[in-house]
Design a protein around this motif. Structure first.
Motif, PDB file in Angstrom:
ATOM      1  N   MET A  64     -15.032   9.752   6.898  1.00  0.00           N
ATOM      2  CA  MET A  64     -15.609   8.629   7.635  1.00  0.00           C
ATOM      3  C   MET A  64     -17.074   8.303   7.341  1.00  0.00           C
ATOM      4  N   HIS A  82      -6.737  -1.003   3.896  1.00  0.00           N
ATOM      5  CA  HIS A  82      -8.188  -0.967   3.690  1.00  0.00           C
ATOM      6  C   HIS A  82      -8.906  -2.249   4.159  1.00  0.00           C
ATOM      7  N   HIS A  99       0.832  -1.215   0.000  1.00  0.00           N
ATOM      8  CA  HIS A  99       0.000   0.000   0.000  1.00  0.00           C
ATOM      9  C   HIS A  99       0.861   1.258   0.000  1.00  0.00           C
ATOM     10  N   SER A 100       0.239   2.357  -0.401  1.00  0.00           N
ATOM     11  CA  SER A 100       1.031   3.585  -0.620  1.00  0.00           C
ATOM     12  C   SER A 100       1.298   4.356   0.658  1.00  0.00           C
ATOM     13  N   MET A 101       0.414   4.254   1.633  1.00  0.00           N
ATOM     14  CA  MET A 101       0.492   5.048   2.872  1.00  0.00           C
ATOM     15  C   MET A 101       0.515   6.546   2.562  1.00  0.00           C
TER      16      MET A 101
HETATM   17  C1  LIG Z   1     -13.708   1.326   7.778  1.00  0.00           C
HETATM   18  C2  LIG Z   1     -12.858   2.207   6.930  1.00  0.00           C
HETATM   19  C3  LIG Z   1     -12.216   3.304   7.472  1.00  0.00           C
HETATM   20  C4  LIG Z   1     -11.429   4.125   6.656  1.00  0.00           C
HETATM   21  N1  LIG Z   1     -10.847   5.241   7.202  1.00  0.00           N
HETATM   22  C5  LIG Z   1     -10.160   6.094   6.405  1.00  0.00           C
HETATM   23  C6  LIG Z   1      -9.597   7.284   6.925  1.00  0.00           C
HETATM   24  O1  LIG Z   1      -9.673   7.546   8.102  1.00  0.00           O
HETATM   25  N2  LIG Z   1      -8.947   8.111   6.082  1.00  0.00           N
HETATM   26  C7  LIG Z   1      -8.778   7.807   4.771  1.00  0.00           C
HETATM   27  O2  LIG Z   1      -8.172   8.597   4.043  1.00  0.00           O
HETATM   28  N3  LIG Z   1      -9.281   6.685   4.264  1.00  0.00           N
HETATM   29  C8  LIG Z   1      -9.959   5.813   5.040  1.00  0.00           C
HETATM   30  N4  LIG Z   1     -10.456   4.665   4.519  1.00  0.00           N
HETATM   31  C9  LIG Z   1     -10.167   4.331   3.124  1.00  0.00           C
HETATM   32  C10 LIG Z   1      -8.871   3.492   2.951  1.00  0.00           C
HETATM   33  O3  LIG Z   1      -8.948   2.355   3.755  1.00  0.00           O
HETATM   34  C11 LIG Z   1      -7.633   4.307   3.304  1.00  0.00           C
HETATM   35  O4  LIG Z   1      -7.618   5.492   2.545  1.00  0.00           O
HETATM   36  C12 LIG Z   1      -6.343   3.563   3.010  1.00  0.00           C
HETATM   37  O5  LIG Z   1      -6.325   2.348   3.704  1.00  0.00           O
HETATM   38  C13 LIG Z   1      -5.154   4.427   3.393  1.00  0.00           C
HETATM   39  O6  LIG Z   1      -3.944   3.758   3.191  1.00  0.00           O
HETATM   40  P1  LIG Z   1      -3.068   4.022   1.887  1.00  0.00           P
HETATM   41  O7  LIG Z   1      -2.796   5.461   1.759  1.00  0.00           O
HETATM   42  O8  LIG Z   1      -1.921   3.098   1.909  1.00  0.00           O
HETATM   43  O9  LIG Z   1      -4.075   3.618   0.753  1.00  0.00           O
HETATM   44  P2  LIG Z   1      -3.889   2.820  -0.620  1.00  0.00           P
HETATM   45  O10 LIG Z   1      -4.435   1.465  -0.437  1.00  0.00           O
HETATM   46  O11 LIG Z   1      -2.509   2.947  -1.115  1.00  0.00           O
HETATM   47  O12 LIG Z   1      -4.906   3.609  -1.570  1.00  0.00           O
HETATM   48  C14 LIG Z   1      -4.538   4.835  -2.202  1.00  0.00           C
HETATM   49  C15 LIG Z   1      -5.384   5.990  -1.760  1.00  0.00           C
HETATM   50  O13 LIG Z   1      -6.726   5.816  -2.166  1.00  0.00           O
HETATM   51  C16 LIG Z   1      -7.580   6.576  -1.308  1.00  0.00           C
HETATM   52  N5  LIG Z   1      -8.690   5.702  -0.870  1.00  0.00           N
HETATM   53  C17 LIG Z   1      -8.797   4.378  -1.088  1.00  0.00           C
HETATM   54  N6  LIG Z   1      -9.991   3.938  -0.623  1.00  0.00           N
HETATM   55  C18 LIG Z   1     -10.619   4.999  -0.104  1.00  0.00           C
HETATM   56  C19 LIG Z   1     -11.878   5.173   0.530  1.00  0.00           C
HETATM   57  N7  LIG Z   1     -12.736   4.142   0.710  1.00  0.00           N
HETATM   58  N8  LIG Z   1     -12.173   6.397   0.982  1.00  0.00           N
HETATM   59  C20 LIG Z   1     -11.338   7.441   0.813  1.00  0.00           C
HETATM   60  N9  LIG Z   1     -10.136   7.332   0.207  1.00  0.00           N
HETATM   61  C21 LIG Z   1      -9.791   6.124  -0.254  1.00  0.00           C
HETATM   62  C22 LIG Z   1      -6.737   7.052  -0.142  1.00  0.00           C
HETATM   63  O14 LIG Z   1      -6.452   8.408  -0.309  1.00  0.00           O
HETATM   64  C23 LIG Z   1      -5.462   6.224  -0.271  1.00  0.00           C
HETATM   65  O15 LIG Z   1      -4.314   6.899   0.189  1.00  0.00           O
HETATM   66  C24 LIG Z   1     -11.267   3.830   5.298  1.00  0.00           C
HETATM   67  C25 LIG Z   1     -11.915   2.715   4.771  1.00  0.00           C
HETATM   68  C26 LIG Z   1     -12.708   1.927   5.570  1.00  0.00           C
HETATM   69  C27 LIG Z   1     -13.416   0.756   4.975  1.00  0.00           C
END
Ligand SMILES: Cc1cc2nc3c(=O)[nH]c(=O)nc-3n(C[C@H](O)[C@H](O)[C@H](O)COP(=O)(O)OP(=O)(O)OC[C@H]3O[C@@H](n4cnc5c(N)ncnc54)[C@H](O)[C@@H]3O)c2cc1C
Ligand code: SF4
Length: 507
Positions: A407, A370, A265-267
């Protein structure tokens, strides 16, 4: 981002020709990067109320405060840094301020009450006007897939003439591989972590002092800062993701391994939500990897879908669904208060390997990817009937990327199905078999994912059936639940399973 500096100037000119002195740009949480700063004087408010309202994750307090103070440092003489108990106090008596419409209802109300001149919001690939226009053209449901397709076409992202590259807009089907057999990790290099600096040291000392004085209450650990809070750090984190993990992102997007908390994942959600990393820039960088042949379509499309699809979509839904969406929806009658161990992120007595590991990661980092959010934490809360409004607050408080806007659609809609199907067509409920397929947790767990009854019955498997039995009257008209609900009638031991789960004292 669709609102360029030029168009903001146009709005200013149209609403107030030739202001006598340049307005001072107010920077609020989520606005700490270059996209929110057009080069003029800045007012950066640090309001204590943002950290004291409810107990939240210490690492989150650190990140958000660190981003704010790094923004002040980077702006040098252009920035006035004001510390106050509340935003209202910081703004009282000030004139000549402007702000880019902030990313929460509360902040929007506060800046309007203080008479701050408000400009269109930024920080997303599409504008609020874009979404309003799309909604107006739509008939029927507002589906993420349709929105995503519209954005792809309009922005010309991953398009091959009139159609999508590869023939389909979504490669979702190839984004669900289980982890490689026998793997303990994905074998990728450790992600790049930022080096904490003097600003972090000051933040740490202040948070320690506030906690000692009883002004704030925290949960979770804050051993070192792991997420980017400045534009330079965010760029480095983006490079690191693209170079080391993007290729594996697509296939293993949904997979979990106990020994690999970041997987591929990208974080990048933290720097994007802080406003220090422009999502359009992120998307363009990732797409370039596909056009140069450096990354496969399933990874690049899968990632683009998360950002211009999901991220923009849940942002727009926050405004579209209204102020009471998160508090007034409880379609499944979920009334269980959040238990103390859950609130404290205390896994001491959690025997379920999956839940213990995931909640422990939330304790340690304030972040999991996610699928642990949706299928371990959200699934558990859904099965146990945790109150959706409380759960929405909890996720906002304990996740380092938690914001007011992100959220509601993710929790009330996607995860808890409390809106009755506005956001997701069916509840994300599953038994232990899904977790067993997508992770290595079950092999190290005292419970058995195949069992629904008995001392070693998996709480997710048993909880799934107990949930279906409870929610059946509400879900019976949902065609996507027909098969799952059909299974209920074939369980001779259903009453015993329901009773067992009612009496379960903990995971
Ligand atoms: C129960 C639940 C709670 C979550 N809480 C948050 C939160 O507090 N903040 C948050 O930004 N995202 C949240 N998400 C969406 C997603 O899980 C996270 O954005 C992601 O895990 C962040 O890690 P990453 O940057 O490595 O994401 P990656 O897996 O690398 O994905 C890339 C980007 O896609 C975007 N993204 C992907 N899915 C979603 C989504 N469903 N909603 C919004 N953006 C998304 C994010 O900006 C993320 O950085 C949530 C999803 C669920 C189901
Ligand atoms: S057996 Fe059940 S509780 Fe244990 S790890 Fe697997 S899904 Fe989780």
């Amino acid at each position: 981002m669709t609102v360029a500096a030029g168009s903001v100037r146009d709005v200013l000119d149209a609403t107030d020709a030739a202001p006598p002195v340049p307005r001072v740009r107010l920077l609020l949480p989520g606005q700490y990067g270059p996209a929110f700063d057009d080069g003029g004087p800045l007012l950066v408010v640090e309001a204590e109320e943002w950290f004291t309202e409810r107990p939240f994750h210490r690492a989150k307090a650190h990140l958000w405060l660190s981003a704010l103070r790094h923004a002040v440092q980077a702006a040098g003489d252009r920035a006035e840094h004001v510390r106050a108990a509340t935003l209202a106090e910081a703004l009282a008596g000030r004139t000549g301020l402007e702000v880019l419409d902030p990313p929460s209802r509360r902040l929007r109300q506060q800046v309007r009450e203080a008479g701050v001149h408000v400009l269109p919001s930024r920080g997303f690939v599409t504008s609020e006007a874009d979404f309003a226009g799309w909604v107006e053209q739509r008939r029927g449901r507002l589906l993420m897939g349709d929105w995503y397709e519209w954005v792809r076409r309009r922005e010309g992202l991953l398009m091959d003439g009139p159609g999508p590259v590869g023939g389909h807009f979504s490669t979702d089907e190839s984004n669900r591989e289980p982890p490689p057999k026998g793997a303990v990790t994905l074998g990728l290099p450790d992600p790049w972590w930022p080096e904490p600096d003097d600003v972090d040291a000051e933040v740490r000392a202040d948070l320690d002092a506030w906690e000692a004085e009883g002004r704030v209450r925290f949960v979770g650990a804050d051993d070192r800062r792991r997420f980017a809070v400045t534009p330079a750090e965010a760029e480095r984190a983006l490079d690191d993701f693209v170079e080391s993990r993007l290729g594996d992102f697509g296939p293993y997007e949904d997979a979990m391994l106990a020994g690999d908390w970041t997987m591929a994942h990208s974080m990048l959600s933290v720097p994007m939500n802080l406003g220090v990393l422009d999502p359009r820039h992120v998307v363009d960088r990732v797409v370039r990897e596909f056009t140069t042949g450096a990354a496969p379509l399933q990874s690049v499309e899968g990632f683009v879908r998360q950002v211009v699809g999901w991220r923009d979509y849940v942002w727009h839904l926050y405004w579209h669904l209204g102020p009471t969406y998160a508090t007034d929806h409880d379609a499944l009658g979920a009334t269980t208060p959040l238990p103390a161990w859950w609130r404290r992120l205390d896994v001491t007595d959690v025997r379920a390997a999956c839940l213990g590991d995931v909640l422990g990661q939330v304790h340690d980092h304030g972040w999991v990817h996610h699928i642990p959010r949706l299928m371990v934490l959200g699934n558990w809360a859904l099965q146990r009937g945790y109150r959706p409004a409380d759960l929405t607050e909890w996720f906002t408080d304990v996740f380092v990327d938690g914001t007011d806007w992100v959220m509601p659609a993710n929790i009330v809609g996607m995860s808890q199905h409390a809106d009755g199907g506005i956001v997701a067509t069916k509840p994300y409920a599953s038994g232990g078999r899904y977790i067993d397929t997508m992770s290595d947790y079950c092999a190290r767990c005292p419970f058995d994912p195949k069992k629904r009854l008995g001392d070693d019955a998996c709480p997710y498997t048993a909880g799934y059936w107990a949930f279906l039995a409870r929610a059946e009257p509400v879900l019976r008209h949902n065609p996507r639940m027909r098969n799952a609900l059909g299974g209920l009638g074939r369980l001779a031991d259903l009453d015993d399973v329901v009773q067992q789960e009612r009496e379960r004292t903990g995971p």
